[in-house]
Scaffold this motif. Structure first.
Motif, PDB file in Angstrom:
ATOM      1  N   GLY A 116      41.166  35.719  41.803  1.00 33.13           N
ATOM      2  CA  GLY A 116      39.726  35.515  41.843  1.00 33.13           C
ATOM      3  C   GLY A 116      39.024  36.672  41.133  1.00 33.13           C
ATOM      4  O   GLY A 116      39.352  37.831  41.355  1.00 33.13           O
ATOM      5  N   GLU A 194      38.640  34.449  50.427  1.00 30.54           N
ATOM      6  CA  GLU A 194      37.822  35.465  51.072  1.00 30.54           C
ATOM      7  C   GLU A 194      36.442  34.929  51.468  1.00 30.54           C
ATOM      8  O   GLU A 194      35.914  34.000  50.855  1.00 30.54           O
ATOM      9  CB  GLU A 194      37.640  36.659  50.131  1.00 30.54           C
ATOM     10  N   TYR A 199      34.534  39.559  49.693  1.00 31.69           N
ATOM     11  CA  TYR A 199      34.437  39.760  48.234  1.00 31.69           C
ATOM     12  C   TYR A 199      33.530  40.951  47.935  1.00 31.69           C
ATOM     13  O   TYR A 199      33.832  41.772  47.059  1.00 31.69           O
ATOM     14  CB  TYR A 199      33.884  38.515  47.535  1.00 31.69           C
ATOM     15  N   THR A 235      40.912  32.629  37.896  1.00 29.78           N
ATOM     16  CA  THR A 235      40.794  31.183  38.119  1.00 29.78           C
ATOM     17  C   THR A 235      39.489  30.782  38.795  1.00 29.78           C
ATOM     18  O   THR A 235      39.146  29.606  38.830  1.00 29.78           O
ATOM     19  CB  THR A 235      41.969  30.673  38.979  1.00 29.78           C
ATOM     20  N   ASP A 236      38.783  31.758  39.366  1.00 28.43           N
ATOM     21  CA  ASP A 236      37.500  31.422  39.983  1.00 28.43           C
ATOM     22  C   ASP A 236      36.601  32.654  39.985  1.00 28.43           C
ATOM     23  O   ASP A 236      37.082  33.785  39.932  1.00 28.43           O
ATOM     24  CB  ASP A 236      37.670  30.847  41.400  1.00 28.43           C
ATOM     25  N   CYS A 238      34.133  34.953  41.851  1.00 25.29           N
ATOM     26  CA  CYS A 238      33.916  35.267  43.267  1.00 25.29           C
ATOM     27  C   CYS A 238      32.772  36.269  43.410  1.00 25.29           C
ATOM     28  O   CYS A 238      32.990  37.461  43.625  1.00 25.29           O
ATOM     29  CB  CYS A 238      35.202  35.822  43.860  1.00 25.29           C
TER      30      CYS A 238
HETATM   31  N1  HPA Z   1      41.264  35.171  46.426  1.00 26.49           N
HETATM   32  C1  HPA Z   1      42.564  35.360  46.613  1.00 26.49           C
HETATM   33  N2  HPA Z   1      43.476  34.815  45.847  1.00 26.49           N
HETATM   34  C2  HPA Z   1      43.073  34.057  44.821  1.00 26.49           C
HETATM   35  C3  HPA Z   1      41.749  33.824  44.577  1.00 26.49           C
HETATM   36  C4  HPA Z   1      40.786  34.396  45.423  1.00 26.49           C
HETATM   37  O1  HPA Z   1      39.582  34.235  45.251  1.00 26.49           O
HETATM   38  N3  HPA Z   1      41.665  33.031  43.476  1.00 26.49           N
HETATM   39  C5  HPA Z   1      42.932  32.784  43.081  1.00 26.49           C
HETATM   40  N4  HPA Z   1      43.787  33.418  43.891  1.00 26.49           N
END
Ligand code: HPA
Length: 273
Positions: A116, A194, A199, A235-236, A238
């Motif tokens: 993240g 999280e 975060y 991948t995202d 946060c």
């Molecule tokens: N947190 C923890 N692990 C992860 C995340 C996250 O936001 N995104 C991809 N793996």
């Protein structure tokens, strides 16, 4: 000899009896980021359950396997499937294969993960070269009786990620026109993602990306004297003040989309090691 070293030697001896490949480089690939292992030539596969003393999988049908062979001019060993703390493995188990791969001859570890992104400049799909890490797993793979033959009791961690490998990865990224970020990876145990407050905290303490892997393997690799290169696939996004519900399907989709550039970057780096 400690029980741990006996297990490492037993696993390594078995693998040596099954293959002539003497790997120079060890590879561990993150969730949805496994394509590099498909490019290994003259591949020899050893399923984990066949390897004595190897961690046994808790998930039926997802046992995983070692792939040994060549990538370009380099002999490699790759883990297809890794062990996570959140599956119930101890960190010693999570990192056990690193000790085995080192015993087989690997002098460098190339490791990837999905993570993240907390740095507001990062976008989903970016790659981040790991410059340093924070271990917030609440545990450590080196806890227990220490065997000096495997590494020192109190290993130095002033530079876990090899400066020259980082520079090489940046050079290759430039040549291949792959955009890369650089930053600090914090490892948590998971498996839940999280909260916004978490975060905010993780960003505040100096991390750029968060995930549930890599750090145990890197600690053991550094203890054993391996050079390490780590790359996260963001991948995202946060951002605690604009947090949307995490969707694991989207996370996999983003990883799949970013995978070709990660595979390209890692394979070029391995050629130039
Ligand atoms: N947190 C923890 N692990 C992860 C995340 C996250 O936001 N995104 C991809 N793996």
């Amino acid at each position: 000899m400690t029980a741990l070293r006996e297990r490492v030697d037993k696993a390594a001896d078995f693998i040596k009896s099954r293959t002539k490949v003497k790997p120079e480089v060890a590879i561990i690939l993150g969730t949805g980021l496994g394509a590099l292992a498909d490019e290994i030539k003259d591949k020899e596969i050893i399923p984990y359950p066949q390897i004595p003393a190897f961690p046994t999988s808790t998930v039926i049908g997802h046992a995983g396997q070692l792939a040994l062979g060549t990538l370009g001019r380099k002999s490699v060993v790759a883990m297809q499937g890794r062990f996570h703390r959140y599956e119930g493995y101890s960190l010693e188990e999570v990192a056990f294969p690193v000790r085995v791969m080192k015993t087989l001859g690997a002098k460098a570890l190339i490791i990837s993960n999905a993570a993240g992104g907390m740095n507001p400049l990062f976008k989903a799909g970016d790659l981040m070269i790991i410059s340093d890490h924070i271990n917030l797993m609440g545990d450590n793979p080196l806890i227990g009786v220490n065997d000096e033959k495997l590494g020192p009791r109190f290993p130095d961690m002033s530079q876990p990620y090899d400066r020259k490998l980082i520079a090489l990865a940046e050079e290759v990224a430039g040549e291949e026109k792959i955009k890369v970020q650089k930053g600090v990876y914090v490892a948590v145990s998971g498996p839940n993602l999280e909260t916004a407050a978490e975060y905010r905290f993780l960003r505040f303490i100096g991390a750029d990306a968060v995930g549930m892997s890599t750090v145990p393997e890197v600690i053991v690799a550094v203890q054993s004297g391996m050079r390490v290169l780590g790359i996260s696939c963001i991948t995202d996004e946060c951002l605690p003040d604009a947090l949307k519900p995490a969707d694991i399907k989207t996370i996999f989709k983003i990883a799949a989309k970013a995978e070709p550039k990660l595979t390209k970057l890692m394979s070029e780096v391995i050629q130039k090691l």
